[in-house]
Design an enzyme around this catalytic site. Structure first.
Site, short mmCIF file in Angstrom:
data_model
loop_
_atom_site.label_atom_id
_atom_site.label_comp_id
_atom_site.label_asym_id
_atom_site.label_seq_id
_atom_site.Cartn_x
_atom_site.Cartn_y
_atom_site.Cartn_z
N TYR A 176 2.81 1.67 -3.54
CA TYR A 176 1.80 1.75 -4.59
C TYR A 176 1.07 3.09 -4.53
O TYR A 176 0.84 3.74 -5.56
CB TYR A 176 0.81 0.61 -4.44
CG TYR A 176 -0.44 0.75 -5.29
CD1 TYR A 176 -0.40 0.52 -6.66
CD2 TYR A 176 -1.66 1.12 -4.71
CE1 TYR A 176 -1.55 0.66 -7.44
CE2 TYR A 176 -2.80 1.26 -5.48
CZ TYR A 176 -2.74 1.03 -6.84
OH TYR A 176 -3.87 1.17 -7.61
N HIS A 177 0.74 3.51 -3.32
CA HIS A 177 0.05 4.79 -3.13
C HIS A 177 0.91 5.96 -3.58
O HIS A 177 0.45 6.87 -4.28
CB HIS A 177 -0.32 4.94 -1.64
CG HIS A 177 -1.02 6.20 -1.32
ND1 HIS A 177 -0.40 7.28 -0.72
CD2 HIS A 177 -2.31 6.59 -1.49
CE1 HIS A 177 -1.26 8.26 -0.56
NE2 HIS A 177 -2.42 7.88 -1.01
N HIS A 178 2.18 5.95 -3.20
CA HIS A 178 3.08 7.03 -3.58
C HIS A 178 3.22 7.16 -5.10
O HIS A 178 3.17 8.26 -5.65
CB HIS A 178 4.46 6.82 -2.96
CG HIS A 178 4.60 7.41 -1.59
ND1 HIS A 178 4.48 8.76 -1.34
CD2 HIS A 178 4.86 6.84 -0.38
CE1 HIS A 178 4.65 9.00 -0.06
NE2 HIS A 178 4.88 7.85 0.56
N LEU A 236 0.82 -1.21 0.00
CA LEU A 236 0.00 0.00 0.00
C LEU A 236 0.85 1.26 0.00
O LEU A 236 0.52 2.23 -0.68
CB LEU A 236 -0.94 -0.01 1.22
CG LEU A 236 -1.74 1.27 1.49
CD1 LEU A 236 -2.62 1.62 0.30
CD2 LEU A 236 -2.59 1.09 2.75
#
Length: 264
Positions: A141-143, A138
């Site tokens: 992937y989020h960044h 997470l």
């Protein structure tokens, strides 16, 4: 609402958003370069640290988190004041469809600063790698996806941007303040972390709602967007919603159930 909140500071008024838009239209694909370098740093950094002792980095982490907290607090105040003014003067639909957010004296600097900030925010992961902490999917992937989508969206000045940026600024103001306190060695109640994660889940749900409304109204010239942006943004927010909800369950609810079972 207090009119002073809508008064522009000199650096906000003098900021040339036209130059910023032109730069992003020509260079937004560099976000892919940053993302690739980011992934390489993660892989090489973890390999480099494999046989080495973790670094403390407490003081640098305090300064890093504090700087991002202050930046996010000011961003939330300035973009939030614009959104509140828009809502009070023109209603909810205008807050969704508004694109003047990108060029208004109060918010234009903070819209650009928000977009640019997604590149240096990748530095969060450097601390995780050097301190040999657990790096979850997470997180990186989020960044990466936020960087790509933000740079892609800013150049087109799509509807909904005011909501996306104001929500993110607000959540980050709380999140980085929390990180600052933790890095400084303060013991914070567990509900603090739970509230921040819950707000992130709410942010993702609201992001999906805003994009659905943009889709519903996008035929209107006053709610400018495009299907590529709506689809990619919806997939991004949906994946965040699922991943953050799963993280909340595994980090807080599942652990509580495990403790209850052990107690029995």
């Amino acid at each position: 609402m207090n009119a002073t909140l809508l008064e522009s500071f000199d650096f906000e008024r003098r900021f040339d958003e036209k130059v910023a838009f032109e730069w992003f239209q020509e260079n937004w694909t560099k976000s892919f370069v940053f993302s690739t370098l980011y992934a390489a740093v993660i892989l090489l950094g973890r390999h480099f640290m494999r046989e080495r002792q973790k670094l403390d980095l407490r003081r640098p982490l305090v300064l890093w988190s504090l700087s991002l907290a202050i930046f996010s607090i000011f961003g939330a105040i300035r973009t939030g004041s614009y959104m509140l003014h828009t809502f009070s003067s023109s209603g909810f639909r205008q807050t969704v469809c508004d694109t003047d957010f990108y060029s208004a004296p109060v918010s234009k600097f903070w819209a650009c600063a928000f977009t640019l900030s997604k590149a240096p925010e990748l530095g969060d992961t450097v601390f995780i790698v050097l301190r040999k902490q657990r790096l979850i999917f997470l997180h990186w992937y989020h960044h990466i996806t936020v960087l790509l989508y933000t740079w892609y969206s800013y150049k087109d000045r799509v509807a909904g941007g005011g909501w996306f940026m104001t929500m993110n600024y607000t959540v980050h103001a709380l999140m980085y303040s929390y990180y600052t306190a933790k890095a400084a060695g303060l013991r914070l109640p567990k509900p603090c972390a739970m509230i921040i994660t819950a707000l992130q889940i709410l942010q993702m749900a609201m992001g999906l709602t805003v994009l659905a409304l943009v889709y519903y109204w996008h035929h209107d010239v006053h709610c400018a967007s495009n299907m590529n942006n709506i689809v990619s943004g919806s997939l991004m927010y949906l994946s965040y919603l699922v991943l953050f909800a799963l993280f909340f369950y595994q980090s807080y609810l599942k652990k509580e159930k495990s403790k209850d079972v052990k107690a029995e």
